[in-house]
Scaffold this motif. Structure first.
Motif, PDB file in Angstrom:
ATOM      1  N   SER A   1      13.222   2.632  -2.207  1.00 53.19           N
ATOM      2  CA  SER A   1      12.388   1.981  -3.225  1.00 53.19           C
ATOM      3  C   SER A   1      11.257   2.910  -3.628  1.00 53.19           C
ATOM      4  N   SER A   2      10.768   3.741  -2.707  1.00 54.09           N
ATOM      5  CA  SER A   2       9.688   4.641  -3.107  1.00 54.09           C
ATOM      6  C   SER A   2      10.228   5.766  -3.989  1.00 54.09           C
ATOM      7  N   LEU A   3      11.508   6.139  -3.814  1.00 52.42           N
ATOM      8  CA  LEU A   3      12.113   7.100  -4.751  1.00 52.42           C
ATOM      9  C   LEU A   3      12.156   6.481  -6.154  1.00 52.42           C
ATOM     10  N   ALA A   4      12.515   5.194  -6.204  1.00 53.99           N
ATOM     11  CA  ALA A   4      12.587   4.526  -7.512  1.00 53.99           C
ATOM     12  C   ALA A   4      11.204   4.424  -8.162  1.00 53.99           C
ATOM     13  N   GLN A   5      10.142   4.340  -7.321  1.00 59.27           N
ATOM     14  CA  GLN A   5       8.781   4.279  -7.880  1.00 59.27           C
ATOM     15  C   GLN A   5       8.421   5.587  -8.579  1.00 59.27           C
ATOM     16  N   GLN A   6       9.070   6.677  -8.133  1.00 59.51           N
ATOM     17  CA  GLN A   6       8.624   7.998  -8.577  1.00 59.51           C
ATOM     18  C   GLN A   6       9.402   8.544  -9.764  1.00 59.51           C
ATOM     19  N   GLY A   7      10.397   7.813 -10.232  1.00 61.68           N
ATOM     20  CA  GLY A   7      11.140   8.290 -11.397  1.00 61.68           C
ATOM     21  C   GLY A   7      12.596   7.902 -11.301  1.00 61.68           C
TER      22      GLY A   7
ATOM     23  N   ARG B   1       0.842  -1.220   0.000  1.00 63.85           N
ATOM     24  CA  ARG B   1       0.000   0.000   0.000  1.00 63.85           C
ATOM     25  C   ARG B   1       0.862   1.249   0.000  1.00 63.85           C
ATOM     26  N   ARG B   2       1.952   1.233   0.812  1.00 63.90           N
ATOM     27  CA  ARG B   2       2.840   2.398   0.872  1.00 63.90           C
ATOM     28  C   ARG B   2       3.475   2.659  -0.505  1.00 63.90           C
ATOM     29  N   ALA B   3       3.967   1.576  -1.145  1.00 62.39           N
ATOM     30  CA  ALA B   3       4.617   1.738  -2.454  1.00 62.39           C
ATOM     31  C   ALA B   3       3.621   2.295  -3.474  1.00 62.39           C
TER      32      ALA B   3
ATOM     33  N   VAL C   1       1.300  14.974  -8.229  1.00 62.83           N
ATOM     34  CA  VAL C   1       1.037  15.689  -6.980  1.00 62.83           C
ATOM     35  C   VAL C   1       2.208  16.608  -6.668  1.00 62.83           C
ATOM     36  N   LYS C   2       3.395  16.200  -7.108  1.00 66.39           N
ATOM     37  CA  LYS C   2       4.583  17.004  -6.796  1.00 66.39           C
ATOM     38  C   LYS C   2       4.801  18.116  -7.817  1.00 66.39           C
ATOM     39  N   ALA C   3       3.879  18.235  -8.755  1.00 70.34           N
ATOM     40  CA  ALA C   3       3.863  19.359  -9.700  1.00 70.34           C
ATOM     41  C   ALA C   3       5.214  19.616 -10.357  1.00 70.34           C
TER      42      ALA C   3
ATOM     43  N   GLY D   1       1.853   6.620  -6.854  1.00 66.70           N
ATOM     44  CA  GLY D   1       0.733   7.480  -7.260  1.00 66.70           C
ATOM     45  C   GLY D   1       1.085   8.955  -7.179  1.00 66.70           C
ATOM     46  N   MET D   2       1.975   9.324  -6.245  1.00 72.21           N
ATOM     47  CA  MET D   2       2.364  10.736  -6.117  1.00 72.21           C
ATOM     48  C   MET D   2       3.002  11.229  -7.406  1.00 72.21           C
ATOM     49  N   ALA D   3       3.844  10.379  -7.996  1.00 66.97           N
ATOM     50  CA  ALA D   3       4.522  10.790  -9.228  1.00 66.97           C
ATOM     51  C   ALA D   3       3.546  10.715 -10.396  1.00 66.97           C
TER      52      ALA D   3
ATOM     53  N   PRO E   1      11.101  18.259  -7.381  1.00 70.70           N
ATOM     54  CA  PRO E   1      11.912  17.056  -7.167  1.00 70.70           C
ATOM     55  C   PRO E   1      11.137  15.979  -6.414  1.00 70.70           C
ATOM     56  N   THR E   2      11.385  14.742  -6.765  1.00 67.66           N
ATOM     57  CA  THR E   2      10.729  13.654  -6.024  1.00 67.66           C
ATOM     58  C   THR E   2      11.476  13.391  -4.718  1.00 67.66           C
ATOM     59  N   PHE E   3      12.779  13.640  -4.739  1.00 70.15           N
ATOM     60  CA  PHE E   3      13.623  13.365  -3.566  1.00 70.15           C
ATOM     61  C   PHE E   3      13.457  14.508  -2.566  1.00 70.15           C
ATOM     62  N   ARG E   4      12.903  14.211  -1.373  1.00 70.23           N
ATOM     63  CA  ARG E   4      12.671  15.232  -0.352  1.00 70.23           C
ATOM     64  C   ARG E   4      13.342  14.788   0.950  1.00 70.23           C
ATOM     65  N   PRO E   5      14.642  15.033   1.056  1.00 72.82           N
ATOM     66  CA  PRO E   5      15.368  14.520   2.223  1.00 72.82           C
ATOM     67  C   PRO E   5      14.875  15.062   3.556  1.00 72.82           C
ATOM     68  N   GLY E   6      14.308  16.272   3.565  1.00 71.54           N
ATOM     69  CA  GLY E   6      13.791  16.823   4.824  1.00 71.54           C
ATOM     70  C   GLY E   6      12.625  15.986   5.331  1.00 71.54           C
ATOM     71  N   ARG E   7      11.739  15.626   4.434  1.00 68.83           N
ATOM     72  CA  ARG E   7      10.588  14.775   4.787  1.00 68.83           C
ATOM     73  C   ARG E   7      11.078  13.384   5.225  1.00 68.83           C
ATOM     74  N   GLU E   8      12.062  12.848   4.510  1.00 71.24           N
ATOM     75  CA  GLU E   8      12.593  11.527   4.871  1.00 71.24           C
ATOM     76  C   GLU E   8      13.165  11.548   6.287  1.00 71.24           C
ATOM     77  N   ALA E   9      13.901  12.616   6.590  1.00 70.25           N
ATOM     78  CA  ALA E   9      14.507  12.716   7.929  1.00 70.25           C
ATOM     79  C   ALA E   9      13.417  12.824   8.993  1.00 70.25           C
ATOM     80  N   ALA E  10      12.364  13.587   8.698  1.00 65.17           N
ATOM     81  CA  ALA E  10      11.290  13.759   9.679  1.00 65.17           C
ATOM     82  C   ALA E  10      10.598  12.417   9.960  1.00 65.17           C
ATOM     83  N   ILE E  11      10.422  11.612   8.914  1.00 64.10           N
ATOM     84  CA  ILE E  11       9.797  10.288   9.088  1.00 64.10           C
ATOM     85  C   ILE E  11      10.666   9.425  10.003  1.00 64.10           C
ATOM     86  N   LEU E  12      11.955   9.357   9.677  1.00 60.98           N
ATOM     87  CA  LEU E  12      12.850   8.493  10.466  1.00 60.98           C
ATOM     88  C   LEU E  12      12.996   8.977  11.901  1.00 60.98           C
TER      89      LEU E  12
HETATM   90  C1  LIG Z   1       6.806   9.825  -0.813  1.00 57.30           C
HETATM   91  C2  LIG Z   1       7.501  10.928  -1.028  1.00 57.30           C
HETATM   92  O1  LIG Z   1       8.642  10.948  -1.878  1.00 57.30           O
HETATM   93  C3  LIG Z   1       9.935  10.562  -1.442  1.00 57.30           C
HETATM   94  C4  LIG Z   1       9.832   9.321  -0.658  1.00 57.30           C
HETATM   95  C5  LIG Z   1       9.512   9.389   0.676  1.00 57.30           C
HETATM   96  C6  LIG Z   1       8.982   8.181   1.417  1.00 57.30           C
HETATM   97  O2  LIG Z   1       9.061   7.077   0.888  1.00 57.30           O
HETATM   98  O3  LIG Z   1       8.441   8.358   2.525  1.00 57.30           O
HETATM   99  C7  LIG Z   1       9.665  10.602   1.354  1.00 57.30           C
HETATM  100  C8  LIG Z   1      10.131  11.716   0.736  1.00 57.30           C
HETATM  101  C9  LIG Z   1      10.541  11.716  -0.677  1.00 57.30           C
HETATM  102  O4  LIG Z   1      11.955  11.667  -0.761  1.00 57.30           O
HETATM  103  C10 LIG Z   1       7.119  12.244  -0.432  1.00 57.30           C
HETATM  104  O5  LIG Z   1       7.579  13.291  -0.918  1.00 57.30           O
HETATM  105  O6  LIG Z   1       6.369  12.241   0.560  1.00 57.30           O
END
Ligand SMILES: C=C(O[C@@H]1C=C(C(=O)O)C=C[C@H]1O)C(=O)O
Length: 300
Positions: free
Chosen positions: A101-107, A46-48, A59-61, A53-55, A64-75
């Motif tokens: 793997s979700s980055l790879a899903q997005q491009g 479901r997560r994948a 949704v990201k208009a 689906g975001m790409a 960039p698909t890579f959002r390291p700030g969001r990734e850090a906040a999740i971890l």
């Molecule tokens: C899913 C996203 O895209 C990327 C993948 C993320 C993830 O798998 O949680 C988080 C940030 C992005 O680098 C997002 O922007 O939320």
């Protein structure tokens, strides 16, 4: 929260019979593990699908698909709530692979690291973006940066700057800003308090705040490096670290996420100050709190 208590219901009917001598408890526990594996697999699928689906849904208009700030906040959120016997480095490892793997899903997403396949930058790159992300190796940091500037790789993974680096290793002096920016430090899960990042990730877009960040400032044409710390502190930006190079260049690391348009930067008494990027402050590992298996003994 999902109910993960052991049940005796088998996840699959075709399980091999338990080995002779294995009691019903073992079978029940294995059935519980099978149920958990199925639930985790369903959630991962479901997560994948959400990430893909975001790409697909733009949704990201086009950003960039890579959002390291969001990734850090999740971890950071997961590591802070973590408890029990599963080590935190394993949690970080699992989520880094899920996110890669979700980055790879997005491009298309690929890395350019400098040094050898068994070198520090390649090791940090693999640790952060997993074994399946494409990695090209370059003899010098400048080569890895050029690959990103030319669009041949998404991120360059470069050794963190150190005092006394030879000019060819001091990549931060030549990096083209603002086109290229530092936007992540690797590994995110640092060792004991005070451990420094091993490598920095550079890409052709702006970093975003994660909630706890550090900004890198590059000073050029500096006659007296000793003034940098005091000048930054006077503007409320005490540096965590300043490193410098004999070519009158210095790199200062300050707490917080600084906008390049922050008026304090223009107020600094130096001719050239540029924001080189920012990264999420790594999470300092501490031993996981064990889940008590027995009620604690009352104090004597
Ligand atoms: C899913 C996203 O895209 C990327 C993948 C993320 C993830 O798998 O949680 C988080 C940030 C992005 O680098 C997002 O922007 O939320």
């Amino acid at each position: 929260m999902a109910d993960l208590t052991p049940t005796t219901a088998p996840a699959q009917q075709s399980q091999p019979a338990p080995p002779a001598g294995a009691g019903p408890d073992l079978a029940a526990l294995r059935a519980a593990i099978d149920n958990i594996d199925d639930a985790m697999h369903d959630l991962l699928m479901r997560r994948a699908a959400l990430a893909a689906g975001m790409a697909a849904g733009r949704v990201k208009a086009g950003g960039p698909t890579f959002r390291p700030g969001r990734e850090a906040a999740i971890l950071r959120r997961l590591l802070a709530r973590h408890e029990g016997p599963l080590p935190r480095p394993v949690v970080a490892r699992l989520w880094r692979d899920i996110i890669a793997s979700s980055l790879a899903q997005q491009g298309p997403f690929s890395m350019a690291a400098c040094g050898a396949a068994d070198g520090a930058a390649a090791h940090a790159a693999r640790g952060h973006f997993g074994l399946l992300t494409r990695l090209t190796l370059h003899p010098t940091p400048a080569g890895a940066l050029a690959a990103v500037a030319a669009g041949e790789a998404t991120v360059a993974i470069l050794p963190a700057a150190e005092r006394g680096d030879r000019p060819a290793a001091a990549w931060w002096m030549q990096m083209q800003v603002p086109r290229l920016q530092v936007l992540a430090a690797l590994p995110f899960l640092a060792g004991p308090e005070g451990a420094r990042p091993e490598a920095l990730a550079v890409a052709a877009f702006r970093p975003e705040p994660s909630g706890r960040d550090r900004t890198l400032l590059r000073f050029a044409g500096v006659n007296d490096v000793g003034r940098i710390g005091g000048a930054l502190a006077a503007l409320g930006l005490p540096p965590c670290r300043v490193i410098w190079h004999h070519a009158r260049a210095a790199l200062a690391e300050v707490e917080g996420f600084l906008d390049p348009a922050d008026p304090r930067l223009a107020a600094l008494p130096f001719s050239s100050v540029q924001v080189l990027g920012a990264y999420a402050e790594p999470f300092c590992d501490a031993p996981a709190r064990p889940t008590p298996t027995h009620p604690e003994e009352p104090p004597a």
